[in-house]
Enzyme design. Sequence first.
Site, PDB file in Angstrom:
ATOM      1  N   LYS A  59     -27.984 -29.213 -34.167  1.00  0.00           N
ATOM      2  CA  LYS A  59     -28.629 -27.886 -33.864  1.00  0.00           C
ATOM      3  C   LYS A  59     -29.322 -27.042 -34.921  1.00  0.00           C
ATOM      4  CE  LYS A  59     -27.362 -23.301 -31.882  1.00  0.00           C
ATOM      5  NZ  LYS A  59     -26.088 -22.729 -31.152  1.00  0.00           N
ATOM      6  N   HIS A 147     -21.807 -24.936 -38.836  1.00  0.00           N
ATOM      7  CA  HIS A 147     -22.500 -23.594 -38.841  1.00  0.00           C
ATOM      8  C   HIS A 147     -23.225 -23.522 -40.446  1.00  0.00           C
ATOM      9  CE1 HIS A 147     -19.917 -21.912 -35.662  1.00  0.00           C
ATOM     10  NE2 HIS A 147     -20.883 -22.733 -35.188  1.00  0.00           N
TER      11      HIS A 147
END
Length: 193
Positions: A59, A147
Amino acid sequence: AELPELLEKLETAQCDFTSKIAIRLLLLTAVRPGELRLAPWEEFDLDSATWTIPAARMKARRPHIVPLPRQAVVLLRTLHELTGTYSLVFPGRNDRTRPMSENTVNKALSTMGYEGRQTGHGFRHLLSTSLNTRGYNRDWIERQLAHGDQDSIRDTYNHAHYLEQRRKMMQEWADSIDTLCLGAHSNVVNIKA
C-alpha cells in the site's frame, strides 16, 4: 480473550483447508489480507523465516519484510505440500493461476459466527491493540503493520526495519496465542497453599 474459541471453531469450520491457514497466517503476521492472498511462493524464505513483499505489492509502495514466527513457518510448509506447485501460495479454487477470492476469509469468519465482529483485516487491529497494551515499542508495531511514521520528515529519514526486534516480538505474539489457547483447554485447577 475470544481467540481460543475462534481458533477452536476454525478447526471444525466448514471451509477450505487453505482458508483456515490463511486466517491463522493473518493472525500470526498482521499483514493485510490482500498482501496474503496475492503472495507468490517466491517471496518466502522459509529457511530464514522471512517473507519479503516487494514495494509494488505494498500500500505504501515500499518493500516490507515480515518476520515469520515458527508457527507461521509450520503452516506455510504444510500449505506448500498442497499449493507449492502453483506460483501463488493461495491459488483460486477454480482457476489456480488466479488468487483466492478477496471474500474467502471474511466469508469463512462469517460462517463461523463472527460476521460483524471479526474480519481478516481486523486481525491487524487485534495485534496492534494487544502489543501496544503489552508495552512493545510503537515503532516496531507500526513497522510490523507496514505503516509509515505520522511525522513525514521522520518517515522520510527513518529506514529502520527493526527486523530482529520484530522477529522476537512476533514470536512472543505467536507463543502467547498458543499459551492462551492451551489455557482455554486446560483442566488444571490452581490451588493456593
